[in-house]
Write a protein that holds these residues in place. Structure first.
Motif, PDB file in Angstrom:
ATOM      1  N   ALA A 217       6.113  26.635  77.583  1.00 59.72           N
ATOM      2  CA  ALA A 217       5.589  25.936  76.403  1.00 59.72           C
ATOM      3  C   ALA A 217       4.485  24.963  76.808  1.00 59.72           C
ATOM      4  N   GLY A 218       3.953  24.247  75.788  1.00 55.15           N
ATOM      5  CA  GLY A 218       2.975  23.204  76.028  1.00 55.15           C
ATOM      6  C   GLY A 218       1.551  23.685  76.149  1.00 55.15           C
ATOM      7  N   ARG A 219       1.299  24.971  75.835  1.00 53.19           N
ATOM      8  CA  ARG A 219      -0.052  25.533  76.006  1.00 53.19           C
ATOM      9  C   ARG A 219      -0.563  26.095  74.693  1.00 53.19           C
ATOM     10  N   MET A 220      -1.868  26.007  74.511  1.00 47.75           N
ATOM     11  CA  MET A 220      -2.548  26.648  73.387  1.00 47.75           C
ATOM     12  C   MET A 220      -3.268  27.862  73.960  1.00 47.75           C
ATOM     13  N   ALA A 221      -2.509  28.965  74.128  1.00 39.92           N
ATOM     14  CA  ALA A 221      -3.050  30.143  74.790  1.00 39.92           C
ATOM     15  C   ALA A 221      -2.333  31.386  74.287  1.00 39.92           C
ATOM     16  N   LYS A 222      -3.015  32.498  74.346  1.00 37.34           N
ATOM     17  CA  LYS A 222      -2.422  33.778  73.951  1.00 37.34           C
ATOM     18  C   LYS A 222      -1.201  34.074  74.821  1.00 37.34           C
ATOM     19  N   GLY A 223      -0.086  34.437  74.175  1.00 36.74           N
ATOM     20  CA  GLY A 223       1.144  34.736  74.890  1.00 36.74           C
ATOM     21  C   GLY A 223       2.062  33.552  75.090  1.00 36.74           C
ATOM     22  N   ALA A 224       1.567  32.344  74.818  1.00 39.50           N
ATOM     23  CA  ALA A 224       2.408  31.143  74.943  1.00 39.50           C
ATOM     24  C   ALA A 224       3.389  31.087  73.777  1.00 39.50           C
ATOM     25  N   PRO A 225       4.536  30.416  73.953  1.00 38.58           N
ATOM     26  CA  PRO A 225       5.474  30.278  72.826  1.00 38.58           C
ATOM     27  C   PRO A 225       4.790  29.646  71.619  1.00 38.58           C
TER      28      PRO A 225
ATOM     29  N   ASP B  69      -6.379  21.918  73.129  1.00 38.82           N
ATOM     30  CA  ASP B  69      -6.002  22.665  74.334  1.00 38.82           C
ATOM     31  C   ASP B  69      -5.853  21.684  75.495  1.00 38.82           C
ATOM     32  N   PRO B  70      -4.616  21.238  75.812  1.00 40.98           N
ATOM     33  CA  PRO B  70      -4.460  20.281  76.912  1.00 40.98           C
ATOM     34  C   PRO B  70      -4.756  20.879  78.285  1.00 40.98           C
ATOM     35  N   GLU B  71      -4.625  22.210  78.424  1.00 38.97           N
ATOM     36  CA  GLU B  71      -4.972  22.856  79.704  1.00 38.97           C
ATOM     37  C   GLU B  71      -6.469  22.830  79.941  1.00 38.97           C
ATOM     38  N   GLY B  72      -7.225  23.185  78.910  1.00 39.23           N
ATOM     39  CA  GLY B  72      -8.681  23.238  79.046  1.00 39.23           C
ATOM     40  C   GLY B  72      -9.369  21.927  78.732  1.00 39.23           C
ATOM     41  N   ASP B  73      -8.572  20.896  78.357  1.00 42.10           N
ATOM     42  CA  ASP B  73      -9.104  19.572  78.031  1.00 42.10           C
ATOM     43  C   ASP B  73     -10.198  19.681  76.972  1.00 42.10           C
ATOM     44  N   ALA B  74      -9.864  20.418  75.883  1.00 43.93           N
ATOM     45  CA  ALA B  74     -10.886  20.690  74.877  1.00 43.93           C
ATOM     46  C   ALA B  74     -10.278  20.733  73.483  1.00 43.93           C
ATOM     47  N   ILE B  75     -11.145  20.528  72.486  1.00 46.46           N
ATOM     48  CA  ILE B  75     -10.803  20.717  71.084  1.00 46.46           C
ATOM     49  C   ILE B  75     -11.821  21.685  70.494  1.00 46.46           C
ATOM     50  N   THR B  76     -11.346  22.793  69.931  1.00 46.68           N
ATOM     51  CA  THR B  76     -12.221  23.784  69.333  1.00 46.68           C
ATOM     52  C   THR B  76     -11.728  24.100  67.919  1.00 46.68           C
ATOM     53  N   SER B  77     -12.564  24.753  67.148  1.00 49.82           N
ATOM     54  CA  SER B  77     -12.181  25.181  65.806  1.00 49.82           C
ATOM     55  C   SER B  77     -11.864  26.663  65.823  1.00 49.82           C
ATOM     56  N   GLY B  78     -10.876  27.059  65.025  1.00 49.53           N
ATOM     57  CA  GLY B  78     -10.534  28.470  64.988  1.00 49.53           C
ATOM     58  C   GLY B  78      -9.256  28.737  64.225  1.00 49.53           C
ATOM     59  N   ASP B  79      -8.773  29.972  64.364  1.00 48.73           N
ATOM     60  CA  ASP B  79      -7.556  30.436  63.712  1.00 48.73           C
ATOM     61  C   ASP B  79      -6.577  30.906  64.783  1.00 48.73           C
ATOM     62  N   VAL B  80      -5.282  30.813  64.486  1.00 55.80           N
ATOM     63  CA  VAL B  80      -4.250  31.208  65.442  1.00 55.80           C
ATOM     64  C   VAL B  80      -3.270  32.146  64.751  1.00 55.80           C
ATOM     65  N   LEU B  81      -3.039  33.298  65.365  1.00 57.10           N
ATOM     66  CA  LEU B  81      -2.102  34.287  64.829  1.00 57.10           C
ATOM     67  C   LEU B  81      -0.778  34.182  65.574  1.00 57.10           C
TER      68      LEU B  81
END
Length: 431
Positions: free
Chosen positions: A372-380, A13-25
């Motif tokens: 674009a460029g985001r790891m967030a809900k609703g982002a492309p 997540d470049p916005e939140g400056d973080a790396i987390t584990s999870g799943d993406v739908l």
């Protein structure tokens, strides 16, 4: 609606400056939901979706690459939109922003429309065109900026053909300011840099190469900043490659000017010593700099002073490169090699992955006004899945690009793109 669940990934997540584990739908072209680690109950309710096991690989926003050279029109033998699109997909690049330094230049709405049609027909990734700032990139008369914006131009640049007439440049910037257009400059003093093949210093002198002082970049940037102050234009410096230019850039930002800056993958990972025995695949523009400059530019990326990293993909055929160093064409391909090459900086501890993707994805998207460029809900759902530790020896003849002019041929690298998604559709799968 087809949905895809990317399971067991490490999410950058470049916005939140973080790396987390999870799943993406993924679904309907966007990120529909991000499930943090431990969301088994929620995942069980999803029902029938395509499930892709990521096995702990990194999942990041797709790369937005500003400053890509395509051979069409005029030099299709060097690179076509089809081959560039394949190279981009193989390299995790989901959006390419093309340069107008074609033959002829992209300086009319008709030429821009041709480019857009070709790109839409031939490439699996997003293509956004830039247009020339002056007609024919000759620095004498500005283009029809308003009409070109209506035709889809996202920025205006004459690339490395620096406008020498300051009055013409000031008028173009003033007009661009009125329309809210982004102007991209190439910070070099054209007189000092004309004909240069290397950066001035002991190394170039011992090899008898024509050189340019690092001050040429500082002088070019100083002039552009003065015009930015005068006109108020939105401005992006395409490549900042020397330590001498950084204080001027810092002052411009501190003064509140609408200024961003980029640098290239090659200036972050190579230095002037790599030219060695006149190896022309290492001839780029601006020329490779000293190791001190390289370290200063890396630090500027880390702190955010330099906002964007690009491949500056410049395909050249063998005939253009198999010449004496001074006569050989400048440039190297980089769409497919950029991510594994830049992962050298991650493995060396110089740039964390969120910082790297801030410069590769988030910042270029923001500069162009893209979601674009985001790891967030609703982002492309433009994403790249990659194994940062996978070792490889680069073979230039296996690259998707028509031209094979990479300085990293035979290099030992770590990092492999496993999948690339554009609008939720897989456009590249390794193997």
């Amino acid at each position: 609606m087809t949905q895809t669940l990317l399971q067991n990934a490490r999410l950058i997540d470049p916005e939140g400056d973080a790396i987390t584990s999870g799943d993406v739908l993924l679904g309907d072209g966007v990120i529909q939901e991000i499930y943090p680690e431990g969301s088994e109950k929620a995942l069980q309710k999803l029902g029938s979706v395509e499930r892709v096991e990521c096995g702990g690989a990194f999942l990041a926003p797709g790369i937005v690459d500003i400053g890509v050279k395509i051979g069409e029109p005029g030099e299709r033998h060097k690179e076509s939109y089809k081959t560039a699109g394949l190279a981009a997909a193989a390299g995790g690049v989901t959006t390419i922003v093309t340069r107008p330094d074609t033959s002829p230049a992209i300086d009319t709405p008709e030429a821009l429309e041709f480019i857009r049609r070709r790109a839409n027909d031939a490439t699996p990734v997003n293509v956004l065109p830039m247009a020339a700032l002056t007609k024919g990139r000759e620095g004498r008369e500005m283009t029809e900026i308003g009409f070109l914006m209506d035709a889809g131009a996202v920025a205006f640049t004459d690339c490395d053909a620096v406008v020498t007439d300051t009055r013409v440049l000031a008028r173009a910037m003033t007009y661009a300011r009125g329309l809210g257009a982004l102007v991209m400059g190439h910070p070099q003093d054209p007189g000092l840099s004309r004909g240069a093949a290397a950066t001035s210093g002991k190394f170039a002198s011992l090899r008898g190469l024509p050189t340019v002082s690092p001050m040429a970049e500082r002088m070019g940037l100083d002039r552009d900043i003065a015009l930015i102050e005068m006109t108020g234009v939105r401005y992006h410096a395409d490549q900042i490659t020397t330590a001498r230019a950084l204080p001027a850039l810092e002052r411009a930002k501190a003064n509140g000017f609408d200024v961003t800056a980029g640098t290239s993958m090659h200036h972050l990972t190579l230095n002037e010593m790599d030219v060695s025995d006149y190896r022309t695949f290492f001839k780029v523009k601006p020329p490779l700099r000293s190791e001190d400059d390289r370290q200063a530019v890396i630090e500027a990326v880390r702190t955010g002073l330099i906002d964007i990293i690009g491949s500056f993909h410049t395909p050249q055929d063998e005939e253009s490169k198999r010449l004496p160093f001074e006569e050989a064409a400048s440039g190297a391909v980089g769409l497919e090699t950029m991510l594994p090459v830049l992962l050298r900086l991650y493995h060396s501890g110089e740039l964390p992955l969120p910082v790297l993707f801030r410069a590769l994805s988030l910042n270029p998207a923001r500069r162009l006004g893209l979601p674009a460029g985001r790891m967030a809900k609703g982002a492309p759902a433009d994403l790249v899945l990659f194994d940062a530790d996978k070792p490889l020896i680069l073979d230039r003849f296996k690259l998707q690009s028509k031209s094979k002019n990479t300085p990293f041929d035979g290099a030992r690298l770590q990092g492999k793109v496993l999948r690339t998604y554009v609008a939720g559709r897989c456009v590249w799968k390794a193997g």
